[in-house]
Scaffold this motif. Structure first.
Motif, short mmCIF file in Angstrom:
data_model
loop_
_atom_site.label_atom_id
_atom_site.label_comp_id
_atom_site.label_asym_id
_atom_site.label_seq_id
_atom_site.Cartn_x
_atom_site.Cartn_y
_atom_site.Cartn_z
N LYS A 1 0.83 -1.20 0.00
CA LYS A 1 0.00 0.00 0.00
C LYS A 1 0.87 1.26 0.00
N ALA A 2 1.95 1.22 0.77
CA ALA A 2 2.83 2.38 0.84
C ALA A 2 3.50 2.65 -0.51
N ARG A 3 3.93 1.60 -1.18
CA ARG A 3 4.57 1.77 -2.48
C ARG A 3 3.55 2.23 -3.53
N ALA A 4 2.34 1.69 -3.48
CA ALA A 4 1.31 2.04 -4.46
C ALA A 4 0.93 3.51 -4.38
N GLU A 5 0.99 4.07 -3.19
CA GLU A 5 0.64 5.48 -3.01
C GLU A 5 1.62 6.41 -3.73
N THR A 6 2.83 5.93 -4.02
CA THR A 6 3.85 6.76 -4.67
C THR A 6 3.94 6.50 -6.16
N ALA A 7 3.09 5.63 -6.70
CA ALA A 7 3.22 5.21 -8.10
C ALA A 7 2.94 6.36 -9.06
N CYS A 8 3.52 6.26 -10.24
CA CYS A 8 3.32 7.25 -11.29
C CYS A 8 1.84 7.33 -11.66
N SER A 9 1.39 8.51 -12.03
CA SER A 9 -0.01 8.69 -12.42
C SER A 9 -0.30 8.09 -13.78
N SER A 10 0.74 7.91 -14.60
CA SER A 10 0.56 7.26 -15.90
C SER A 10 1.85 6.54 -16.28
N PHE A 11 1.68 5.47 -17.03
CA PHE A 11 2.83 4.72 -17.55
C PHE A 11 2.38 4.10 -18.86
N THR A 12 3.03 4.47 -19.96
CA THR A 12 2.66 3.95 -21.28
C THR A 12 3.91 3.49 -22.02
N THR A 13 3.76 2.40 -22.74
CA THR A 13 4.86 1.87 -23.55
C THR A 13 4.61 2.18 -25.02
N ASP A 14 5.67 2.20 -25.80
CA ASP A 14 5.55 2.39 -27.24
C ASP A 14 6.70 1.67 -27.93
N SER A 15 6.87 1.88 -29.21
CA SER A 15 7.85 1.14 -29.99
C SER A 15 9.29 1.52 -29.66
N LYS A 16 9.49 2.63 -29.00
CA LYS A 16 10.84 3.08 -28.69
C LYS A 16 11.20 3.00 -27.21
N GLY A 17 10.21 2.85 -26.33
CA GLY A 17 10.50 2.80 -24.90
C GLY A 17 9.24 2.99 -24.09
N PHE A 18 9.30 3.88 -23.08
CA PHE A 18 8.12 4.14 -22.28
C PHE A 18 8.16 5.56 -21.72
N SER A 19 6.97 6.02 -21.39
CA SER A 19 6.82 7.36 -20.79
C SER A 19 6.02 7.23 -19.50
N ALA A 20 6.31 8.13 -18.56
CA ALA A 20 5.59 8.12 -17.28
C ALA A 20 5.48 9.54 -16.76
N GLU A 21 4.48 9.74 -15.95
CA GLU A 21 4.30 11.03 -15.29
C GLU A 21 4.18 10.82 -13.79
N ALA A 22 4.80 11.69 -13.03
CA ALA A 22 4.76 11.57 -11.58
C ALA A 22 4.76 12.95 -10.95
N THR A 23 4.19 13.05 -9.77
CA THR A 23 4.20 14.29 -9.00
C THR A 23 4.75 14.00 -7.62
N SER A 24 5.67 14.83 -7.17
CA SER A 24 6.32 14.57 -5.89
C SER A 24 6.54 15.88 -5.13
N SER A 25 6.53 15.76 -3.82
CA SER A 25 6.77 16.93 -2.98
C SER A 25 8.25 17.15 -2.69
N LYS A 26 9.07 16.20 -3.14
CA LYS A 26 10.52 16.32 -2.93
C LYS A 26 11.26 15.52 -4.00
N ASP A 27 12.57 15.71 -4.06
CA ASP A 27 13.38 14.91 -4.97
C ASP A 27 13.31 13.45 -4.53
N ARG A 28 13.17 12.54 -5.49
CA ARG A 28 13.14 11.12 -5.13
C ARG A 28 13.51 10.25 -6.33
N LEU A 29 13.85 9.00 -6.02
CA LEU A 29 14.14 8.01 -7.05
C LEU A 29 12.86 7.27 -7.40
#
Length: 784
Positions: A666-694
């Motif tokens: 549950k703790a990890r899921a709360e930090t998950a990216c709001s979107s994750f999509t794959t395509d022919s060249k790789g993938f894209s993701a969007e995330a929002t954070s209140s601080k710098d993080r990995l």
């Protein structure tokens, strides 16, 4: 091709237009063909999202099919047609193998009909029929005779460029088999040179040097596939297994020697069902070399003939190499894993011995057939009637059983086919001396008849070992999963699990999965799985005991096929075999369960531990620990701190109970990216954070990946023993990962330059401006 059609068409009719076999053929060859066909047509040839946890497409499939012209013939067809093409392609492959075998052998024959007979023997040998199981092995069978033909063309006529083109072709088609072909070619050349073969001894230093130039240019021309492949397979831990000690001199199983001997006198065993020698540990080793109708009689006839011939020396050397482990392993760069996957080269030489013996007057065929019959009977009766006495420890009574084979009915059928084949050969030989043309026709017809009989028997028995094709594969796999409808479809990337089902089933459905049967995947996958107690050799099959990695790897759905394997519901507890799963629906022949603690792709941690700390944890706790703290390499601690992480003190004393697992998910899921999509060249993701993080992505770490965050280049950090993470700043972050196949661009450049150099070489060395024949003595049309 007509003979092959008689073999395959009945099975295609039975399987509603498909050709299905069992084992690897059903779960690898068919879905691989369709998946790669779709990937190339759609332009998604960089990274495969449906191969294990993700894989370098070129590096993973160059061994199986990317260099095969037969595969490329499928591209004009729609995706749904590809599984229907497997049977017709096999018919074409067998026809082409006969043709190329004939092209090589005709140099040593008085008549083209005799060369056709030799081509039939080669194309339908026990090796070829055995390896119907391995579809991609037949490319090597088809093209190898052209390699030898090109060598002879150079040595007899100094034909420029042909050897380079055939070198390119064999290397491009399959690099693994090319290694063995190079070893064979060196032995072939040396034997003919030291046998004082005029065409091979009368070679100048210049021509010898140019031969090596052609060999190097041929290999260089294949670099468009070879370089990306080398970048991929050098990560594979299976390549580092050299022969050593006594195991380099003697096989560890004495039954293997008998298995090797019997494969020359009997039709082949099924790959996974060794029958003649059940404990020879030779399953899937491709031990098959029987020649239909003739068996070993032509080879024995050649060896018994008094006149010295180069091929007698060569085939003797090859038989010795087959019996010595380190020499056998020379055909696969001295890897100690036992395979006999070079025997197609041996069967070509056996076919050569057979047809040259048929046109020689000093051959005693009667004696050779008697020897073949005697050895066949000795092996068959020894195994089939050998008594075994066992004592019951309770009653102290002794029981005697007869036969060492594992499947008696199948065993005696093999013996019968071998004996009937020799009987038919004796009948055909009545016309040998006085009716040579009729003899050749009858011999060719006899080869076709015996081939059809033993091939039908072999494939039929193999199909009895397979999954139920009509109750499972055809309705629920080959339908492409059209009856599956999940709420995540088209909205959220997630992987699926298959409980005790058919390997690679999700690949048929074009869905990412954590279950995979594939030999060549990123080295990071092979690095990761053993650390959590999962064996990763030829397949990724994590058991229910490592339930935590399902959430780590963003696995949301589990399919439990109703017609295959165990039930996901434990009969002892009436609950699911893994915690946190709930029944969702029954679709496409499977009960579907949903992971209640699913974590979407791209999530973060608050704490980290080092790789050393991770390695000190009990193996059973590591998969659970991966949800508590991110694992960074010992040299990357500073990067973890810069990513806003603090050290997880005393990880070894943390709770690894189920409740703690649920909380971590549950703790990890709360930090998950709001979107994750794959395509022919790789993938894209969007995330929002209140601080710098990995941000962690369960995508295998590979050198071909590059990343940007908000349009600026970002460093990829290797984390969690083989996966990737990237640092994002506070606020909204747009993350982009792109993959470029390592070695592909340099490979294309080397290939282009090499073909230009090859053209220049041919032009410069052929003074007439065309491929000319420099006349050298042709071999006598008798036996040389």
């Amino acid at each position: 091709m007509a003979t092959a059609a008689v073999i395959f068409i009945p099975f295609m009719i039975y399987d509603r237009g498909y050709f299905l076999f069992y084992g690897d053929f059903n779960v690898q060859q068919v879905p691989f063909y369709q998946m790669c066909h779709d990937a190339i047509r759609s332009g998604s040839w960089r990274w495969s999202w449906t191969t294990d946890l993700g894989a370098n497409f070129v590096g993973s499939y160059s061994f199986y099919l990317l260099g095969s012209p037969f595969f490329w013939l499928t591209l004009p067809f729609p995706s749904a047609a590809v599984p229907y093409l497997m049977g017709p392609l096999y018919i074409l492959k067998f026809g082409c193998a006969c043709m190329t075998g004939c092209i090589y052998l005709q140099r040593y024959c008085r008549s083209g009909n005799l060369a056709v007979l030799g081509g039939m023997l080669y194309a339908f040998s026990g090796f070829s029929v055995y390896n119907v199981f391995f579809n991609h092995f037949h490319e090597a069978i088809v093209f190898f005779p052209l390699f030898l033909w090109a060598m002879d063309e150079y040595m007899y006529h100094r034909r420029r460029g042909v050897f380079a083109l055939c070198t390119f072709l064999c290397c491009f088609v399959n690099y693994y088999f090319f290694v063995g072909q190079v070893v064979f070619m060196i032995i072939y050349w040396l034997v003919r040179f030291f046998s004082n073969d005029p065409a091979y001894t009368k070679i100048s230093k210049k021509d010898f040097g140019l031969l090596w130039v052609e060999a190097v240019l041929g290999v260089a021309c294949s670099c468009v596939l070879l370089l990306p492949t080398l970048c991929a397979i050098t990560q594979n831990n299976r390549i580092n297994n050299p022969s050593n000690g006594w195991n380099a001199l003697l096989y560890d199983s004495n039954q293997r020697y008998l298995h090797i001997l019997s494969c020359f006198f009997f039709p082949p065993d099924l790959p996974a069902r060794a029958n003649f020698t059940p404990d020879s540990n030779s399953q899937w080793a491709s031990l098959g070399a029987w020649l239909p109708l003739f068996s070993m009689s032509g080879v024995i006839a050649a060896l018994q003939a008094k006149n010295k011939r180069w091929y007698k020396t060569l085939i003797t050397i090859l038989f010795v190499m087959a019996l010595v482990p380190v020499l056998n392993s020379a055909f696969q760069l001295f890897n100690a894993s036992y395979y006999a996957r070079w025997y197609y080269m041996l069967t070509l030489m056996m076919s050569l011995c057979t047809i040259t013996s048929l046109q020689r007057e000093d051959v005693d065929w009667g004696r050779a057939i008697k020897w073949t019959l005697a050895i066949t009977l000795i092996i068959g009766l020894s195994i089939g009637l050998m008594p075994t006495i066992s004592t019951n420890s309770t009653t102290n009574t002794k029981t005697t059983t007869y036969g060492l084979e594992k499947y008696p009915t199948r065993f005696w059928a093999y013996v019968a086919i071998a004996l009937v084949s020799l009987l038919l050969l004796v009948i055909v030989f009545k016309y040998y001396k006085n009716h040579k043309r009729l003899f050749l026709r009858m011999a060719t017809g006899g080869v076709a008849i015996i081939t059809v009989v033993y091939s039908l028997f072999y494939i039929t028995t193999g199909k009895t070992q397979s999954d139920d094709t009509h109750n499972e594969i055809i309705p629920y796999a080959l339908n492409g999963g059209k009856d599956i409808s999940l709420p995540s479809d088209g909205k959220q990337f997630c992987r699926i699990d298959v409980y005790d089902g058919m390997d690679n089933l999700p690949m048929y459905w074009k869905r990412p999965t954590i279950q995979a049967f594939h030999s060549i995947v990123p080295g990071s996958i092979m690095e990761f799985y053993p650390t959590v107690g999962v064996t990763r050799d030829v397949g990724s099959r994590p058991g229910v005991e490592v339930y935590a990695i399902r959430s780590l790897l963003s696995c949301r759905w589990l399919f439990d096929p109703m017609n295959h394997g165990q039930d996901f519901i434990d009969p002892n507890t009436s609950g699911t075999r893994m915690p946190g799963w709930k029944y969702y629906a029954t679709q496409n022949g499977s009960k579907i369960y949903e992971n209640q603690y699913f974590i979407p792709m791209g999530f973060s941690y608050d704490k980290y531990i080092t790789r050393t700390e991770y390695n000190t944890l009990p193996e059973a706790n590591r998969s659970l620990a991966l949800l508590k703290a991110i694992v960074v390499e010992d040299t990357a601690v500073q990067k973890a701190k810069e990513g806003g992480l603090t050290h997880y003190d005393k990880i070894d004393s943390a709770s690894f109970a189920e409740e703690a697992y649920f909380a971590d998910c549950k703790a990890r899921a709360e930090t998950a990216c709001s979107s994750f999509t794959t395509d022919s060249k790789g993938f894209s993701a969007e995330a929002t954070s209140s601080k710098d993080r990995l941000v962690f992505f369960s995508v295998p770490y590979e050198k071909g990946w590059s990343a940007t965050v908000n349009g600026s280049a970002a460093e990829i950090v290797k984390v969690n023993v083989g996966f990737m993470a990237v640092k994002i700043p506070s606020g909204k972050a747009e993350i982009r990962f792109e993959y470029r196949t390592p070695g592909l661009k340099p490979g294309i450049a080397v290939t282009a330059v090499s073909f230009l150099l090859l053209g220049g070489y041919v032009y410069a060395t052929d003074t007439t401006g065309r491929w000319r024949k420099k006349k050298l003595p042709e071999p006598p049309k008798t036996s040389e």
